[in-house]
Design a protein around this motif. Structure first.
Motif, PDB file in Angstrom:
ATOM      1  N   LEU A 172       0.834  -1.198   0.000  1.00  0.00           N
ATOM      2  CA  LEU A 172       0.000   0.000   0.000  1.00  0.00           C
ATOM      3  C   LEU A 172       0.872   1.253   0.000  1.00  0.00           C
ATOM      4  O   LEU A 172       0.608   2.207  -0.748  1.00  0.00           O
ATOM      5  CB  LEU A 172      -0.934   0.008   1.207  1.00  0.00           C
ATOM      6  N   GLU A 173       1.923   1.258   0.800  1.00  0.00           N
ATOM      7  CA  GLU A 173       2.853   2.390   0.836  1.00  0.00           C
ATOM      8  C   GLU A 173       3.465   2.629  -0.550  1.00  0.00           C
ATOM      9  O   GLU A 173       3.540   3.766  -1.027  1.00  0.00           O
ATOM     10  CB  GLU A 173       3.955   2.116   1.858  1.00  0.00           C
ATOM     11  N   THR A 174       3.871   1.565  -1.197  1.00  0.00           N
ATOM     12  CA  THR A 174       4.463   1.663  -2.539  1.00  0.00           C
ATOM     13  C   THR A 174       3.460   2.233  -3.544  1.00  0.00           C
ATOM     14  O   THR A 174       3.801   3.100  -4.351  1.00  0.00           O
ATOM     15  CB  THR A 174       4.963   0.283  -3.005  1.00  0.00           C
ATOM     16  N   VAL A 175       2.233   1.750  -3.493  1.00  0.00           N
ATOM     17  CA  VAL A 175       1.195   2.232  -4.407  1.00  0.00           C
ATOM     18  C   VAL A 175       0.915   3.711  -4.159  1.00  0.00           C
ATOM     19  O   VAL A 175       0.822   4.499  -5.109  1.00  0.00           O
ATOM     20  CB  VAL A 175      -0.100   1.389  -4.268  1.00  0.00           C
ATOM     21  N   ILE A 176       0.807   4.096  -2.901  1.00  0.00           N
ATOM     22  CA  ILE A 176       0.543   5.505  -2.576  1.00  0.00           C
ATOM     23  C   ILE A 176       1.685   6.384  -3.084  1.00  0.00           C
ATOM     24  O   ILE A 176       1.447   7.410  -3.724  1.00  0.00           O
ATOM     25  CB  ILE A 176       0.329   5.693  -1.059  1.00  0.00           C
ATOM     26  N   LYS A 177       2.927   5.977  -2.809  1.00  0.00           N
ATOM     27  CA  LYS A 177       4.080   6.758  -3.270  1.00  0.00           C
ATOM     28  C   LYS A 177       4.102   6.887  -4.788  1.00  0.00           C
ATOM     29  O   LYS A 177       4.468   7.925  -5.321  1.00  0.00           O
ATOM     30  CB  LYS A 177       5.386   6.134  -2.778  1.00  0.00           C
ATOM     31  N   SER A 178       3.710   5.843  -5.480  1.00  0.00           N
ATOM     32  CA  SER A 178       3.719   5.898  -6.946  1.00  0.00           C
ATOM     33  C   SER A 178       2.640   6.826  -7.493  1.00  0.00           C
ATOM     34  O   SER A 178       2.762   7.336  -8.600  1.00  0.00           O
ATOM     35  CB  SER A 178       3.555   4.494  -7.538  1.00  0.00           C
ATOM     36  N   ARG A 179       1.583   7.058  -6.722  1.00  0.00           N
ATOM     37  CA  ARG A 179       0.480   7.910  -7.164  1.00  0.00           C
ATOM     38  C   ARG A 179       0.700   9.389  -6.836  1.00  0.00           C
ATOM     39  O   ARG A 179       0.041  10.256  -7.405  1.00  0.00           O
ATOM     40  CB  ARG A 179      -0.842   7.470  -6.517  1.00  0.00           C
ATOM     41  N   ILE A 180       1.604   9.706  -5.921  1.00  0.00           N
ATOM     42  CA  ILE A 180       1.804  11.085  -5.478  1.00  0.00           C
ATOM     43  C   ILE A 180       2.169  12.020  -6.628  1.00  0.00           C
ATOM     44  O   ILE A 180       1.573  13.099  -6.741  1.00  0.00           O
ATOM     45  CB  ILE A 180       2.814  11.149  -4.308  1.00  0.00           C
ATOM     46  N   PRO A 181       3.111  11.681  -7.506  1.00  0.00           N
ATOM     47  CA  PRO A 181       3.433  12.617  -8.595  1.00  0.00           C
ATOM     48  C   PRO A 181       2.228  12.984  -9.470  1.00  0.00           C
ATOM     49  O   PRO A 181       2.044  14.152  -9.807  1.00  0.00           O
ATOM     50  CB  PRO A 181       4.501  11.875  -9.401  1.00  0.00           C
ATOM     51  N   SER A 182       1.393  12.014  -9.805  1.00  0.00           N
ATOM     52  CA  SER A 182       0.234  12.326 -10.649  1.00  0.00           C
ATOM     53  C   SER A 182      -0.784  13.158  -9.873  1.00  0.00           C
ATOM     54  O   SER A 182      -1.447  14.032 -10.454  1.00  0.00           O
ATOM     55  CB  SER A 182      -0.405  11.059 -11.212  1.00  0.00           C
ATOM     56  N   LEU A 183      -0.912  12.928  -8.569  1.00  0.00           N
ATOM     57  CA  LEU A 183      -1.819  13.745  -7.761  1.00  0.00           C
ATOM     58  C   LEU A 183      -1.305  15.179  -7.665  1.00  0.00           C
ATOM     59  O   LEU A 183      -2.085  16.130  -7.775  1.00  0.00           O
ATOM     60  CB  LEU A 183      -1.979  13.150  -6.354  1.00  0.00           C
ATOM     61  N   GLN A 184       0.005  15.339  -7.478  1.00  0.00           N
ATOM     62  CA  GLN A 184       0.583  16.680  -7.438  1.00  0.00           C
ATOM     63  C   GLN A 184       0.362  17.400  -8.762  1.00  0.00           C
ATOM     64  O   GLN A 184       0.024  18.585  -8.782  1.00  0.00           O
ATOM     65  CB  GLN A 184       2.081  16.611  -7.124  1.00  0.00           C
ATOM     66  N   SER A 185       0.540  16.686  -9.843  1.00  0.00           N
ATOM     67  CA  SER A 185       0.328  17.267 -11.169  1.00  0.00           C
ATOM     68  C   SER A 185      -1.122  17.707 -11.335  1.00  0.00           C
ATOM     69  O   SER A 185      -1.398  18.805 -11.834  1.00  0.00           O
ATOM     70  CB  SER A 185       0.711  16.245 -12.235  1.00  0.00           C
ATOM     71  N   LEU A 186      -2.057  16.874 -10.924  1.00  0.00           N
ATOM     72  CA  LEU A 186      -3.476  17.199 -11.022  1.00  0.00           C
ATOM     73  C   LEU A 186      -3.805  18.423 -10.159  1.00  0.00           C
ATOM     74  O   LEU A 186      -4.539  19.323 -10.593  1.00  0.00           O
ATOM     75  CB  LEU A 186      -4.332  16.004 -10.600  1.00  0.00           C
ATOM     76  N   ILE A 187      -3.275  18.485  -8.964  1.00  0.00           N
ATOM     77  CA  ILE A 187      -3.508  19.633  -8.073  1.00  0.00           C
ATOM     78  C   ILE A 187      -2.958  20.909  -8.697  1.00  0.00           C
ATOM     79  O   ILE A 187      -3.641  21.945  -8.735  1.00  0.00           O
ATOM     80  CB  ILE A 187      -2.897  19.376  -6.682  1.00  0.00           C
ATOM     81  N   ASN A 188      -1.723  20.844  -9.203  1.00  0.00           N
ATOM     82  CA  ASN A 188      -1.114  22.021  -9.828  1.00  0.00           C
ATOM     83  C   ASN A 188      -1.909  22.482 -11.047  1.00  0.00           C
ATOM     84  O   ASN A 188      -2.105  23.680 -11.262  1.00  0.00           O
ATOM     85  CB  ASN A 188       0.339  21.743 -10.204  1.00  0.00           C
ATOM     86  N   LYS A 189      -2.376  21.538 -11.844  1.00  0.00           N
ATOM     87  CA  LYS A 189      -3.179  21.868 -13.023  1.00  0.00           C
ATOM     88  C   LYS A 189      -4.487  22.542 -12.605  1.00  0.00           C
ATOM     89  O   LYS A 189      -4.903  23.534 -13.199  1.00  0.00           O
ATOM     90  CB  LYS A 189      -3.462  20.597 -13.827  1.00  0.00           C
ATOM     91  N   THR A 190      -5.126  22.011 -11.577  1.00  0.00           N
ATOM     92  CA  THR A 190      -6.385  22.573 -11.086  1.00  0.00           C
ATOM     93  C   THR A 190      -6.169  23.977 -10.537  1.00  0.00           C
ATOM     94  O   THR A 190      -6.980  24.879 -10.795  1.00  0.00           O
ATOM     95  CB  THR A 190      -7.001  21.652 -10.008  1.00  0.00           C
ATOM     96  N   ILE A 191      -5.081  24.191  -9.792  1.00  0.00           N
ATOM     97  CA  ILE A 191      -4.764  25.525  -9.269  1.00  0.00           C
ATOM     98  C   ILE A 191      -4.589  26.504 -10.428  1.00  0.00           C
ATOM     99  O   ILE A 191      -5.131  27.613 -10.404  1.00  0.00           O
ATOM    100  CB  ILE A 191      -3.512  25.482  -8.369  1.00  0.00           C
ATOM    101  N   LEU A 192      -3.841  26.110 -11.441  1.00  0.00           N
ATOM    102  CA  LEU A 192      -3.605  26.967 -12.602  1.00  0.00           C
ATOM    103  C   LEU A 192      -4.921  27.312 -13.305  1.00  0.00           C
ATOM    104  O   LEU A 192      -5.167  28.467 -13.669  1.00  0.00           O
ATOM    105  CB  LEU A 192      -2.631  26.289 -13.571  1.00  0.00           C
ATOM    106  N   GLU A 193      -5.785  26.321 -13.475  1.00  0.00           N
ATOM    107  CA  GLU A 193      -7.083  26.560 -14.116  1.00  0.00           C
ATOM    108  C   GLU A 193      -7.932  27.533 -13.299  1.00  0.00           C
ATOM    109  O   GLU A 193      -8.583  28.421 -13.851  1.00  0.00           O
ATOM    110  CB  GLU A 193      -7.832  25.240 -14.313  1.00  0.00           C
ATOM    111  N   LEU A 194      -7.924  27.375 -11.982  1.00  0.00           N
ATOM    112  CA  LEU A 194      -8.711  28.265 -11.124  1.00  0.00           C
ATOM    113  C   LEU A 194      -8.141  29.679 -11.116  1.00  0.00           C
ATOM    114  O   LEU A 194      -8.896  30.661 -11.126  1.00  0.00           O
ATOM    115  CB  LEU A 194      -8.785  27.701  -9.702  1.00  0.00           C
ATOM    116  N   GLU A 195      -6.821  29.795 -11.103  1.00  0.00           N
ATOM    117  CA  GLU A 195      -6.195  31.122 -11.163  1.00  0.00           C
ATOM    118  C   GLU A 195      -6.506  31.806 -12.493  1.00  0.00           C
ATOM    119  O   GLU A 195      -6.784  33.004 -12.528  1.00  0.00           O
ATOM    120  CB  GLU A 195      -4.681  31.015 -10.953  1.00  0.00           C
TER     121      GLU A 195
END
Length: 138
Positions: free
Chosen positions: A97-120
């Motif tokens: 589970l730790e490995t899976v979560i760590k592997s998903r963090i970069p894509s989640l960060q990318s999605l968050i950054n994209k959403t912030i940019l769209e909202l700005e």
């Protein structure tokens, strides 16, 4: 036993339960060693509390101790003891589970950054807020 039925087997964890209840002269060594059915992750054998243990309110600490002793003292399974049991299963699943979560963090960060940019961008398109006149009552 739980098997996630994927042909690749990359999410498959197999647990063989109630090994201690097998008939004398039989064992699950070939399965637990991965010879009978090969998976990406190794098979894990566990010994469950018996109904008598449950009725006697045998706690989980004692049950886990008995499980460890079963695998350590069993001629068939002693060579596998370090990777058998419910405690080992918990560690393996937690690590996965730790490995899976760590592997998903970069894509989640990318999605968050994209959403912030769209909202700005949307806020900039809407412009600055209109100042309200402090003397006007509604």
């Amino acid at each position: 036993m739980f098997i996630d039925c994927q042909k690749s087997g990359n999410r498959t964890f197999a647990v063989l339960t109630k090994i201690d209840l097998m008939d004398k002269g039989t064992d699950a060594v070939d399965i637990l060693e991965g010879k009978a059915y090969k998976l990406q992750f190794p098979w894990i054998g566990v010994v469950n509390r018996s109904q008598a243990d449950i009725n006697k309110s045998v706690d989980m600490i004692a049950a886990r101790r008995r499980e460890r002793e079963y695998f350590q003292n069993s001629p068939e399974y002693s060579h596998l003891a370090r990777r058998m049991g419910s405690e080992h299963l918990g560690k393996v699943l937690s690590k996965h589970l730790e490995t899976v979560i760590k592997s998903r963090i970069p894509s989640l960060q990318s999605l968050i950054n994209k959403t912030i940019l769209e909202l700005e961008t949307e806020l900039n398109r809407l412009g600055k807020p209109i100042a309200t006149d402090a003397g006007v009552r509604v």
